[in-house]
Design a protein around this motif. Sequence first.
Motif, PDB file in Angstrom:
ATOM      1  N   ALA A 193       8.496   0.588  10.478  1.00 36.62           N
ATOM      2  CA  ALA A 193       8.924  -0.235   9.342  1.00 36.62           C
ATOM      3  C   ALA A 193       7.711  -0.729   8.566  1.00 36.62           C
ATOM      4  CB  ALA A 193       9.765  -1.411   9.826  1.00 36.62           C
ATOM      5  N   VAL A 194       6.660  -1.136   9.288  1.00 40.12           N
ATOM      6  CA  VAL A 194       5.438  -1.588   8.625  1.00 40.12           C
ATOM      7  C   VAL A 194       4.798  -0.427   7.876  1.00 40.12           C
ATOM      8  CG1 VAL A 194       3.127  -2.535   8.962  1.00 40.12           C
ATOM      9  CG2 VAL A 194       5.066  -3.454  10.261  1.00 40.12           C
ATOM     10  N   ALA A 195       4.730   0.744   8.512  1.00 37.79           N
ATOM     11  CA  ALA A 195       4.134   1.917   7.866  1.00 37.79           C
ATOM     12  C   ALA A 195       4.908   2.297   6.609  1.00 37.79           C
ATOM     13  CB  ALA A 195       4.088   3.091   8.840  1.00 37.79           C
ATOM     14  N   ALA A 196       6.226   2.211   6.658  1.00 36.25           N
ATOM     15  CA  ALA A 196       7.043   2.531   5.485  1.00 36.25           C
ATOM     16  C   ALA A 196       6.790   1.544   4.347  1.00 36.25           C
ATOM     17  CB  ALA A 196       8.523   2.550   5.863  1.00 36.25           C
ATOM     18  N   ALA A 197       6.650   0.267   4.675  1.00 39.87           N
ATOM     19  CA  ALA A 197       6.383  -0.748   3.653  1.00 39.87           C
ATOM     20  C   ALA A 197       5.006  -0.538   3.030  1.00 39.87           C
ATOM     21  CB  ALA A 197       6.491  -2.148   4.251  1.00 39.87           C
TER      22      ALA A 197
END
Length: 69
Positions: A54-58
């Motif tokens: 989720a952090v990588a996607a953001a």
Amino acid sequence: MTSTDYAVRGMTCGHCATAVTEEVAKIPGVTGVQVDVATGRVTVETDQPVSADAVAAAVDEAGYEVVAA
């Protein structure tokens, strides 16, 4: 509260830091985001489990890339 550190490629200025902060802060459970452009590090504080994906996607949405530390 949990704090997790990520290495991010491509950040070079205050605008970069703002873009990453705004996107990561949208993730449910994130309570704080600190960006250090000089070292390319982003520290994410959470009050519940947040996946690295989720952090990588953001970060990707902001135009940058999480890389292996």
